[in-house]
Design a protein around this motif. Structure first.
Motif, PDB file in Angstrom:
ATOM      1  N   VAL A 151       0.945  -1.404  -0.084  1.00 35.85           N
ATOM      2  CA  VAL A 151       0.017  -0.033  -0.306  1.00 35.85           C
ATOM      3  C   VAL A 151       0.803   1.599  -0.095  1.00 35.85           C
ATOM      4  N   ALA A 152       1.600   1.349   0.708  1.00 47.62           N
ATOM      5  CA  ALA A 152       3.168   2.673   0.736  1.00 47.62           C
ATOM      6  C   ALA A 152       3.621   2.917  -0.279  1.00 47.62           C
ATOM      7  N   ASN A 153       3.998   1.737  -0.851  1.00 45.62           N
ATOM      8  CA  ASN A 153       4.616   1.814  -2.980  1.00 45.62           C
ATOM      9  C   ASN A 153       3.915   2.432  -3.420  1.00 45.62           C
ATOM     10  N   ALA A 154       2.268   2.112  -3.672  1.00 48.73           N
ATOM     11  CA  ALA A 154       1.311   2.538  -4.411  1.00 48.73           C
ATOM     12  C   ALA A 154       1.329   3.284  -4.200  1.00 48.73           C
ATOM     13  N   LEU A 155       1.138   4.190  -2.952  1.00 50.17           N
ATOM     14  CA  LEU A 155       0.511   5.473  -2.716  1.00 50.17           C
ATOM     15  C   LEU A 155       2.189   6.249  -3.066  1.00 50.17           C
ATOM     16  N   LYS A 156       3.268   6.008  -2.639  1.00 53.40           N
ATOM     17  CA  LYS A 156       4.052   6.569  -2.970  1.00 53.40           C
ATOM     18  C   LYS A 156       4.720   7.071  -4.682  1.00 53.40           C
ATOM     19  N   HIS A 157       4.103   6.279  -4.844  1.00 59.32           N
ATOM     20  CA  HIS A 157       3.775   5.980  -7.209  1.00 59.32           C
ATOM     21  C   HIS A 157       3.193   7.076  -7.632  1.00 59.32           C
ATOM     22  N   LEU A 158       2.400   7.197  -7.023  1.00 61.31           N
ATOM     23  CA  LEU A 158       0.826   7.383  -7.358  1.00 61.31           C
ATOM     24  C   LEU A 158       1.195   9.270  -6.901  1.00 61.31           C
ATOM     25  N   PHE A 159       1.751   9.702  -5.530  1.00 61.19           N
ATOM     26  CA  PHE A 159       1.953  10.767  -5.870  1.00 61.19           C
ATOM     27  C   PHE A 159       2.855  11.423  -5.875  1.00 61.19           C
ATOM     28  N   GLU A 160       4.535  10.107  -6.393  1.00 58.48           N
ATOM     29  CA  GLU A 160       4.846  10.797  -7.081  1.00 58.48           C
ATOM     30  C   GLU A 160       5.332  11.607  -9.101  1.00 58.48           C
ATOM     31  N   SER A 161       4.934   9.967  -9.485  1.00 54.22           N
ATOM     32  CA  SER A 161       4.011   9.727 -10.682  1.00 54.22           C
ATOM     33  C   SER A 161       2.647  10.841 -11.168  1.00 54.22           C
ATOM     34  N   ARG A 162       1.669  10.930 -10.804  1.00 48.05           N
ATOM     35  CA  ARG A 162       0.497  11.106 -11.097  1.00 48.05           C
ATOM     36  C   ARG A 162       0.572  12.873 -10.184  1.00 48.05           C
ATOM     37  N   TYR A 163       0.678  12.984  -9.079  1.00 52.52           N
ATOM     38  CA  TYR A 163       0.981  14.504  -8.930  1.00 52.52           C
ATOM     39  C   TYR A 163       2.183  15.621  -8.718  1.00 52.52           C
ATOM     40  N   LYS A 164       3.468  15.368  -9.300  1.00 51.39           N
ATOM     41  CA  LYS A 164       4.157  15.548 -10.027  1.00 51.39           C
ATOM     42  C   LYS A 164       5.280  15.571  -7.845  1.00 51.39           C
ATOM     43  N   LEU A 165       4.631  15.241  -7.105  1.00 50.21           N
ATOM     44  CA  LEU A 165       5.501  15.115  -5.662  1.00 50.21           C
ATOM     45  C   LEU A 165       7.028  14.614  -5.205  1.00 50.21           C
ATOM     46  N   HIS A 166       7.464  15.605  -4.677  1.00 51.01           N
ATOM     47  CA  HIS A 166       9.710  14.630  -4.732  1.00 51.01           C
ATOM     48  C   HIS A 166       8.959  14.115  -3.730  1.00 51.01           C
ATOM     49  N   PRO A 167       9.446  12.950  -3.209  1.00 53.51           N
ATOM     50  CA  PRO A 167       9.620  11.960  -2.581  1.00 53.51           C
ATOM     51  C   PRO A 167      10.029  12.533  -0.595  1.00 53.51           C
ATOM     52  N   LYS A 168      10.109  13.582  -1.408  1.00 56.18           N
ATOM     53  CA  LYS A 168      10.888  14.434   0.398  1.00 56.18           C
ATOM     54  C   LYS A 168      10.134  14.991   1.511  1.00 56.18           C
ATOM     55  N   TYR A 169       8.879  14.886  -0.121  1.00 56.70           N
ATOM     56  CA  TYR A 169       7.718  15.830   0.968  1.00 56.70           C
ATOM     57  C   TYR A 169       6.521  14.814   1.610  1.00 56.70           C
ATOM     58  N   ILE A 170       7.180  14.052   1.340  1.00 54.14           N
ATOM     59  CA  ILE A 170       5.887  12.428   2.107  1.00 54.14           C
ATOM     60  C   ILE A 170       6.453  12.200   3.254  1.00 54.14           C
ATOM     61  N   ALA A 171       6.460  12.852   4.453  1.00 57.93           N
ATOM     62  CA  ALA A 171       6.972  11.990   5.720  1.00 57.93           C
ATOM     63  C   ALA A 171       6.687  10.962   6.177  1.00 57.93           C
ATOM     64  N   ALA A 172       5.392  10.490   5.990  1.00 54.65           N
ATOM     65  CA  ALA A 172       4.576   8.803   6.351  1.00 54.65           C
ATOM     66  C   ALA A 172       3.623   8.777   5.903  1.00 54.65           C
ATOM     67  N   ILE A 173       3.235   7.112   5.735  1.00 58.22           N
ATOM     68  CA  ILE A 173       1.892   6.225   4.839  1.00 58.22           C
ATOM     69  C   ILE A 173       2.397   5.235   5.811  1.00 58.22           C
ATOM     70  N   ASN A 174       1.273   5.032   6.612  1.00 59.43           N
ATOM     71  CA  ASN A 174       0.133   4.016   8.234  1.00 59.43           C
ATOM     72  C   ASN A 174      -0.830   3.017   7.495  1.00 59.43           C
ATOM     73  N   TYR A 175      -0.627   2.155   7.375  1.00 55.61           N
ATOM     74  CA  TYR A 175      -2.338   1.499   7.045  1.00 55.61           C
ATOM     75  C   TYR A 175      -2.661   0.251   8.236  1.00 55.61           C
ATOM     76  N   ASP A 176      -3.794   0.381   7.894  1.00 54.21           N
ATOM     77  CA  ASP A 176      -4.726   0.151   9.460  1.00 54.21           C
ATOM     78  C   ASP A 176      -6.111  -0.227   9.233  1.00 54.21           C
ATOM     79  N   SER A 177      -6.235  -1.219   7.681  1.00 56.34           N
ATOM     80  CA  SER A 177      -7.408  -1.397   7.312  1.00 56.34           C
ATOM     81  C   SER A 177      -8.579  -1.181   8.426  1.00 56.34           C
ATOM     82  N   PRO A 178      -9.359  -0.546   6.682  1.00 56.29           N
ATOM     83  CA  PRO A 178      -9.152   0.253   5.829  1.00 56.29           C
ATOM     84  C   PRO A 178      -9.070   1.298   5.641  1.00 56.29           C
ATOM     85  N   LEU A 179      -8.498   2.118   7.275  1.00 53.12           N
ATOM     86  CA  LEU A 179      -8.290   3.653   6.783  1.00 53.12           C
ATOM     87  C   LEU A 179      -6.254   3.191   6.073  1.00 53.12           C
ATOM     88  N   ILE A 180      -6.088   4.442   6.218  1.00 57.32           N
ATOM     89  CA  ILE A 180      -4.684   4.812   5.363  1.00 57.32           C
ATOM     90  C   ILE A 180      -4.216   6.050   5.921  1.00 57.32           C
TER      91      ILE A 180
END
Length: 304
Positions: A151-180
């Protein structure tokens, strides 16, 4: 008149597409090729030239979205003027925003009100940055949870590729189904002119979830986790300012150091909620006052 304006805009965009000259990151543009074959795109309703290799600022997008509505009457007023934003030449919001009745207020970089409303004499010394954005998507029920790392890898890819966001601005991605839980952090000192603003990223994401994508051709947001679709059914977005709000203190409690605005999207509808929080010595946010709806707490993200 409104339908005519929309039809003209659609015709112009369609003509641009026929000439293979379109703005992939912004459907609210009119594009044309010059004699050399170079494609130039201008924002609908203004003379702003759009850089189609990155995201367009939220202020300019909101201004363009108002264009087809300017002729629509709403309770005796042109509806398009009610929330028409005021932008700097650079595309960011002006620190002071006003409506057609000359009522004004100060905003942050996401255009969230941070002061009492006043007259046109109201002074806003600076545009306060929204330095933290907490995003809480909730996916539809499924028989088993996704893998946390996938889940974390998929969302990192989404923000970097679709929204052009540099990965240094992604501070954290947590997942506890169904909440991200996703934390974006961007301070003024570290943001370069080439970096997209996290407030613009959040606006593009909000539009994607509401099935009203800003992208020209890729209008449907699709996130895949190891081949399975990550279907989002609810989204909360918390905006945290670098500086405290300036509302009348009799309406608030002491010790406030942050204001969070929550955008809740369910089934394509959005509700904006103002949540006032105070910073505790334990370094956790605690709800102090909530306006416009029931209890909501800011997410407690575990940073890497």
């Amino acid at each position: 008149m409104e339908d005519t304006g929309k039809n003209m805009m659609k015709w112009r965009i369609a003509s641009s597409a026929e000439n293979n000259c379109t703005c992939v990151t912004n459907k609210w543009t009119v594009c044309a090729q010059d004699a050399s074959g170079n494609c130039t795109c201008m924002l609908v309703g203004s003379n702003h030239k759009v850089d189609c290799s990155t995201l367009t600022s939220k202020c300019l997008l909101m201004k363009a979205e108002m264009t087809p509505l300017k002729e629509k009457r709403f309770r005796g007023h042109p509806r398009g003027l009610l929330d028409n934003p005021d932008c700097e030449d650079s595309g960011i919001f002006k620190a002071r925003q006003c409506n057609q009745t000359d009522t004004c207020w100060c905003v942050n970089t996401a255009r969230v009100r941070r002061t009492e409303k006043g007259s046109k004499s109201l002074s806003c010394s600076e545009l306060v940055r929204t330095s933290w954005i907490y995003i809480e998507p909730k996916h539809k029920k499924r028989s088993s949870a996704f893998n946390v790392l996938e889940v974390a890898n998929a969302l990192k890819h989404l923000f970097e590729s679709r929204y052009k966001l540099h990965p240094k601005y992604i501070a954290a991605i947590n997942y506890d189904s169904p909440l991200i839980q996703i934390g974006l952090n961007q301070n003024d000192s570290e943001k370069s002119r080439c970096d997209v603003d996290i407030a613009d990223v959040a606006y593009y994401l909000e539009k994607d979830i509401k099935n009203d994508s800003i992208f020209h051709s890729d209008s449907t947001l699709t996130v895949s986790v190891n081949g399975d679709a990550l279907d989002i059914e609810k989204l909360r977005i918390y905006y945290v300012n670098e500086k405290p709000p300036e509302f009348c203190m009799r309406q608030l409690v002491s010790g406030i150091s942050a204001v969070v605005t929550v955008v809740i999207l369910t089934a394509g509808f959005g509700i904006t909620v103002l949540v006032v929080l105070k910073w505790l010595q334990t370094r956790k946010y605690e709800k102090v006052e909530i306006k416009e709806m029931g209890e909501i707490r800011a997410p407690s993200l575990q940073l890497p």
